[in-house]
Design a protein around this motif. Structure first.
Motif, PDB file in Angstrom:
ATOM      1  N   GLU A  25       1.777  -1.634  12.671  1.00  0.00           N
ATOM      2  CA  GLU A  25       0.830  -0.405  12.595  1.00  0.00           C
ATOM      3  C   GLU A  25       1.189   0.578  11.574  1.00  0.00           C
ATOM      4  O   GLU A  25       0.740   1.052  10.750  1.00  0.00           O
ATOM      5  CB  GLU A  25       0.370   0.018  13.815  1.00  0.00           C
ATOM      6  N   ASP A  26       2.576   1.054  11.914  1.00  0.00           N
ATOM      7  CA  ASP A  26       3.080   1.893  10.984  1.00  0.00           C
ATOM      8  C   ASP A  26       3.264   1.447   9.557  1.00  0.00           C
ATOM      9  O   ASP A  26       3.128   2.290   8.730  1.00  0.00           O
ATOM     10  CB  ASP A  26       4.685   2.249  11.379  1.00  0.00           C
ATOM     11  N   ASP A  27       3.507   0.175   9.219  1.00  0.00           N
ATOM     12  CA  ASP A  27       3.568  -0.389   7.861  1.00  0.00           C
ATOM     13  C   ASP A  27       2.261  -0.392   7.568  1.00  0.00           C
ATOM     14  O   ASP A  27       1.782  -0.077   6.278  1.00  0.00           O
ATOM     15  CB  ASP A  27       3.662  -1.799   7.922  1.00  0.00           C
ATOM     16  N   ARG A  28       1.191  -0.669   8.017  1.00  0.00           N
ATOM     17  CA  ARG A  28      -0.331  -0.706   7.568  1.00  0.00           C
ATOM     18  C   ARG A  28      -0.740   0.833   7.264  1.00  0.00           C
ATOM     19  O   ARG A  28      -1.346   1.017   6.075  1.00  0.00           O
ATOM     20  CB  ARG A  28      -1.081  -0.993   8.450  1.00  0.00           C
ATOM     21  N   ARG A  32      -1.725   1.955   3.542  1.00  0.00           N
ATOM     22  CA  ARG A  32      -2.761   2.648   3.204  1.00  0.00           C
ATOM     23  C   ARG A  32      -2.827   4.147   2.711  1.00  0.00           C
ATOM     24  O   ARG A  32      -3.425   4.514   1.437  1.00  0.00           O
ATOM     25  CB  ARG A  32      -3.586   2.883   4.572  1.00  0.00           C
ATOM     26  N   ARG A  33      -1.554   4.705   3.017  1.00  0.00           N
ATOM     27  CA  ARG A  33      -1.275   6.130   2.381  1.00  0.00           C
ATOM     28  C   ARG A  33      -0.969   6.029   1.018  1.00  0.00           C
ATOM     29  O   ARG A  33      -1.456   6.518  -0.005  1.00  0.00           O
ATOM     30  CB  ARG A  33      -0.567   6.826   3.310  1.00  0.00           C
ATOM     31  N   MET A  34       0.085   4.871   0.697  1.00  0.00           N
ATOM     32  CA  MET A  34       0.448   4.795  -0.673  1.00  0.00           C
ATOM     33  C   MET A  34      -0.682   4.303  -1.580  1.00  0.00           C
ATOM     34  O   MET A  34      -0.766   4.570  -2.635  1.00  0.00           O
ATOM     35  CB  MET A  34       1.520   3.630  -0.682  1.00  0.00           C
ATOM     36  N   GLN A  35      -1.643   3.428  -1.026  1.00  0.00           N
ATOM     37  CA  GLN A  35      -2.797   3.018  -2.056  1.00  0.00           C
ATOM     38  C   GLN A  35      -3.636   4.262  -2.300  1.00  0.00           C
ATOM     39  O   GLN A  35      -4.126   4.376  -3.529  1.00  0.00           O
ATOM     40  CB  GLN A  35      -3.526   2.020  -1.262  1.00  0.00           C
TER      41      GLN A  35
END
Length: 66
Positions: A25-28, A32-35
């Motif tokens: 979940e942290d990776d997702r 999402r933040r990077m996108q």
């Protein structure tokens, strides 16, 4: 589901539990933040600005001529 349906018991319930993986979940969340940051960094072409200004100028000229 009829009125006189006999012999039917409760339906079977098959549930496969899904396990929570906080690292995933942290990776997702990071992706999402990077996108969203990448979307903000994308520069629009100046053509759209010129088009907007041209349409605005034409609209003002038409409005003034009326």
């Amino acid at each position: 589901m009829g009125l006189f349906s006999s012999g039917r018991g409760p339906r079977s319930f098959d549930y496969e539990p899904r396990y929570h993986d906080p690292d995933d979940e942290d990776d997702r969340e990071l992706k999402r933040r990077m996108q969203s940051q990448r979307a903000l960094q994308v520069r629009r072409s100046p053509y759209s600005l010129y088009l907007f200004l041209g349409l605005l100028l034409i609209t003002i000229l038409i409005y003034q001529s009326i």
